[in-house]
Design a protein around this motif. Structure first.
Motif, PDB file in Angstrom:
ATOM      1  N   LEU A 208     -11.388   4.869   0.401  1.00  0.00           N
ATOM      2  CA  LEU A 208     -11.080   4.404  -1.107  1.00  0.00           C
ATOM      3  C   LEU A 208      -9.705   4.825  -1.636  1.00  0.00           C
ATOM      4  O   LEU A 208      -8.865   4.105  -1.817  1.00  0.00           O
ATOM      5  CB  LEU A 208     -12.271   5.213  -1.848  1.00  0.00           C
ATOM      6  CG  LEU A 208     -12.301   4.849  -3.510  1.00  0.00           C
ATOM      7  CD1 LEU A 208     -12.448   3.233  -3.563  1.00  0.00           C
ATOM      8  CD2 LEU A 208     -13.271   5.612  -4.096  1.00  0.00           C
TER       9      LEU A 208
ATOM     10  N   ARG B 217      -6.890   6.041   0.154  1.00  0.00           N
ATOM     11  CA  ARG B 217      -5.993   5.211   0.964  1.00  0.00           C
ATOM     12  C   ARG B 217      -5.939   3.867   0.440  1.00  0.00           C
ATOM     13  O   ARG B 217      -4.751   3.468   0.246  1.00  0.00           O
ATOM     14  CB  ARG B 217      -6.396   5.358   2.333  1.00  0.00           C
ATOM     15  CG  ARG B 217      -5.282   4.812   3.391  1.00  0.00           C
ATOM     16  CD  ARG B 217      -4.015   5.666   3.240  1.00  0.00           C
ATOM     17  NE  ARG B 217      -4.085   6.831   3.863  1.00  0.00           N
ATOM     18  CZ  ARG B 217      -3.146   7.768   4.070  1.00  0.00           C
ATOM     19  NH1 ARG B 217      -1.919   7.304   3.580  1.00  0.00           N
ATOM     20  NH2 ARG B 217      -3.566   9.084   4.305  1.00  0.00           N
ATOM     21  N   GLY B 218      -6.818   3.208   0.454  1.00  0.00           N
ATOM     22  CA  GLY B 218      -6.858   1.799  -0.202  1.00  0.00           C
ATOM     23  C   GLY B 218      -6.191   1.680  -1.435  1.00  0.00           C
ATOM     24  O   GLY B 218      -5.324   0.649  -1.880  1.00  0.00           O
ATOM     25  N   LEU B 219      -6.394   2.630  -2.442  1.00  0.00           N
ATOM     26  CA  LEU B 219      -5.876   2.508  -3.752  1.00  0.00           C
ATOM     27  C   LEU B 219      -4.391   2.610  -3.526  1.00  0.00           C
ATOM     28  O   LEU B 219      -3.529   2.213  -4.431  1.00  0.00           O
ATOM     29  CB  LEU B 219      -6.432   3.728  -4.578  1.00  0.00           C
ATOM     30  CG  LEU B 219      -7.878   3.387  -5.003  1.00  0.00           C
ATOM     31  CD1 LEU B 219      -8.265   4.637  -5.978  1.00  0.00           C
ATOM     32  CD2 LEU B 219      -8.203   2.136  -5.687  1.00  0.00           C
TER      33      LEU B 219
ATOM     34  N   TYR C  13      -2.357   1.499  -1.055  1.00  0.00           N
ATOM     35  CA  TYR C  13      -1.869   0.198  -1.019  1.00  0.00           C
ATOM     36  C   TYR C  13      -2.017  -0.797  -2.271  1.00  0.00           C
ATOM     37  O   TYR C  13      -1.169  -1.596  -2.484  1.00  0.00           O
ATOM     38  CB  TYR C  13      -2.489  -0.716   0.118  1.00  0.00           C
ATOM     39  CG  TYR C  13      -2.414   0.067   1.641  1.00  0.00           C
ATOM     40  CD1 TYR C  13      -0.976  -0.297   2.057  1.00  0.00           C
ATOM     41  CD2 TYR C  13      -3.066   0.913   2.122  1.00  0.00           C
ATOM     42  CE1 TYR C  13      -0.608   0.223   3.293  1.00  0.00           C
ATOM     43  CE2 TYR C  13      -2.581   1.452   3.227  1.00  0.00           C
ATOM     44  CZ  TYR C  13      -1.480   1.308   4.122  1.00  0.00           C
ATOM     45  OH  TYR C  13      -0.960   1.777   5.196  1.00  0.00           O
TER      46      TYR C  13
END
Lengths: 326, 360
Positions: A125, A127-129, A131
């Protein structure tokens, strides 16, 4: 393992031996500039290992720390561009770490979910944020005054600016773990959650706070990382979580909780950093160095068990011999 | 029939399969090319590698262990298999598969022996071997890589062709899932794995050979990761020293989303495979919906959190229901035969306690 040579002491001895051998074998190794390089290289790992020690000691784990550091690093870049003030950006970054840690802590202590599964989830989660916040771009226009803190040394010494931060935090965390009530609580919870609860220790609150502190320090590590590389990037600190956990475990902290010392962990981080540096100077390829990390980690759990079985075997044999010869 | 249907719906596979269908339906509605022949093929290829590793990981997770070394095993096996078949003449595909699986089994043997015989914590052991295997692979490759032009066409072709519209890679994954699923569900030694995972000391007491089963589980996980290495080699037509790095946590995530309990004792291969399908499909469908692909990781993480939270809520409800039921039972028994309350009231009370114990 006998009491005299406990695991954390062995690690400290290993560290001293490595540095001594390194100084003899390779004059570059003991040089000031290399010392500075090693300290800089282990900076983020050491920072995150400090609170991680607390978490693992209570029987929890946080795999999301590298993603938290990366997210804090991205927030640093984003807030710097948005506000134009580095002070605001640093606050925002550390605040991001606090929020990330609080989310982990909430899921683990309030909803009663397992920290391993939760933090694998938040690892993705956060790490996705990263990007989502920066896309595929990097922020590289931090003011030179700040990035100098990241990669130049304190004037007159070979030490990087991160050194005082590491020393102060290591002392603070060590004192809290070994000399305060909170530290005793951590040991108690790690030994037996049930017993700790019956003794009136607020287990959930303690764990929640540990997750928050871990997030905050990971956020700080994200700032250090950004300044070191003079850029904020969504793929920063990739894979650091396992390196941190490996260091903590190698430092003699039991994965089951309740056992460990802060100086064992600090010695472990320094030792792994020195070995890597020494081998790199000898021309060993970087990826192959992971064998050392992994092998040492395995040794740290295998040797005590084998030693224990060996002494049990000898004791049995001794008794059998004594019984056979009247 | 009705009971069977209810059991299917109450299981963990149905909601995941449902979510998968919803994702497929919505994405196809917005972008019809998503499930075109090529689109479907690409999607299945993407699923195969994670899916195969998730099948193996299930064996380990239900025993309350974990195998973090699978990514490194994948990289090592891909390189060894590639080395075995590269060259002017080129070896057959079977050789590559054999080498890959053997490398995986050997790696699993190392993990399993350390966990089973020395009784070391699985997380620490497999974190250690993650680094060791990765380093061994780096030493062997020495920074070189194997490219598609060095590989025989049988291997490269394996990655891009299929049978009945399903890629060969996916057939491998499905075969492993079918074998693994049947084994875990119907074989006695398969059931043993669940028994060990639910309560390790009890499993030991009833005479289950815990060490042997642990070794078996790790060898299966290793074999699957090794096989996945060959699939990787075929899919990407090559391998370098970064292959497989960081694959371990997504595999565990796929299993957990599919209902495999990270604390052991429950979960199925079918669920793990569905979990892998859901996570991978989500990623591919995001790009088909022209949502920036980097949301994928965030959404996958969120999915995992939703899955474990839902599991927890269901569990707490069941626990409460069991408690209420036990209390009702106790009351009825007390009403029925008030004379000897001790023996009558004792047994349901016991049952209630046992349920909570197992459930926790």
């Amino acid at each position: 393992m006998s009491r005299v040579l406990s695991w954390d002491r062995s690690v400290f001895v290993l560290l001293v031996v490595t540095v001594a051998v390194g100084a003899v074998v390779d004059p570059d190794f003991a040089g000031g500039s290399n010392l500075g390089f090693v300290l800089q290289d282990i900076g983020e790992i050491m920072l995150i290992a400090l609170p991680m020690t607390f978490l693992i000691m209570t029987g929890e784990i946080d795999l999301s720390v590298a993603s938290t550091a990366a997210l804090a690093g991205c927030v640093l870049g984003w807030a710097w561009q948005a506000s134009g003030s580095m002070a605001v950006a640093v606050l925002a970054a550390v605040g991001t770490g606090v929020v990330c840690g609080a989310v982990n802590g909430f899921l683990v202590t309030r909803l009663g979910l397992g920290s391993l599964a939760v933090t694998i989830g938040t690892l993705g989660l956060y790490r996705g944020l990263c990007y989502a916040l920066l896309g595929d771009t990097t922020v590289a226009d931090f003011p030179a005054g700040w990035t100098n803190l990241g990669f130049s040394s304190i004037p007159g010494t070979p030490l990087p600016y991160v050194t005082p931060l590491l020393v102060v935090l290591a002392i603070v965390f060590g004192v809290v773990l070994h000399l305060t009530r909170t530290g005793r609580w951590v040991f108690a919870v790690g030994q037996s959650v049930e017993a700790a609860r019956f003794a009136g220790i607020p287990v959930a609150r303690l764990k929640f706070r540990l997750f928050v502190v871990t997030g905050a320090v990971a956020g700080l590590a994200g700032v250090v990382y950004d300044l070191r590389f003079a850029s904020a990037r969504p793929d920063g600190a990739l894979g650091f979580e396992l390196a941190v956990i490996a260091s903590v475990l190698f430092g003699g902290v039991s994965i089951f909780g309740g056992v460990g010392t802060m100086w064992g962990v600090v010695s472990a981080v320094l030792f792994l950093g020195s070995v890597r540096s020494l081998l790199q100077l000898q021309g060993v390829p970087g990826n192959a160095l992971t064998i050392i990390t992994g092998g040492l980690l395995l040794a740290s759990v295998v040797i005590p068990v084998v030693a224990q079985r060996w002494s049990a075997f000898r004791e049995r044999r001794g008794r059998a011999l004594a019984a056979a010869a009247p | 029939m009705n009971g069977g249907l209810r059991r299917v719906l109450a299981g963990r596979e149905a909601p995941v399969a449902g979510a998968l269908l919803v994702v497929l339906a919505v994405t196809t509605a917005v972008n019809p090319r998503f499930l075109s022949d090529q689109g479907r093929f690409d999607l299945l290829v993407a699923i195969a590698i994670t899916g195969l590793m998730a099948v193996g990981q299930t064996f380990v997770l239900v025993m309350r262990h974990v195998d973090l070394s699978v990514g490194s095993v994948l990289g090592l096996s891909a390189f060894m298999a590639g080395s075995a078949v590269r060259g002017d003449t080129g070896g057959p595909l079977v050789l590559a598969l054999l080498v890959g699986v053997v490398v995986g089994v050997l790696a699993g043997l190392v993990n399993g022996a350390l966990v089973a015989f020395l009784r070391l914590p699985a997380l620490v052991v497999t974190l250690g071997t993650l680094y060791v295997f990765q380093g061994v692979q780096a030493l062997l490759t020495g920074g070189t890589r194997i490219n598609a032009d060095q590989l025989p066409s049988s291997v490269v072709g394996f990655g891009v062709t299929g049978f009945l519209g399903v890629p060969w890679l996916m057939w491998v994954c499905l075969l492993a899932a079918a074998l693994g699923g049947v084994f875990l569900r119907t074989r006695r030694s398969g059931r043993d794995l669940y028994a060990v995972g639910s309560n390790p000391p009890a499993a030991e007491l009833v005479g289950i050979p815990v060490a042997r089963r642990t070794l078996l589980a790790y060898m299966v996980s290793g074999a699957c990761a090794g096989g996945a290495g060959v699939l990787f080699l075929a899919r990407f037509g090559g391998v370098d020293s970064n292959a497989g790095i960081g694959y371990e946590l997504p595999v565990v995530a796929a299993c957990v989303v599919g209902g495999v309990n990270i604390f052991g004792g429950s979960g199925t291969v079918l669920g793990a495979l569905l979990g892998a399908m859901l996570l991978k499909t989500m990623g591919v469908s995001l790009s088909a919906l022209s949502v920036p692909e980097f949301w994928q990781q965030a959404i996958n993480g969120l999915l995992l959190l939703v899955a474990i939270t839902a599991d927890r809520v269901v569990l707490l409800r069941r626990e409460r229901a069991a408690r209420v039921e036990a209390a009702r039972h106790r009351r009825e028994q007390a009403d029925a035969e008030p004379a000897p309350p001790a023996a009558g009231a004792e047994s349901p009370g016991h049952e209630g306690a046992t349920t909570t114990e197992v459930v926790r």
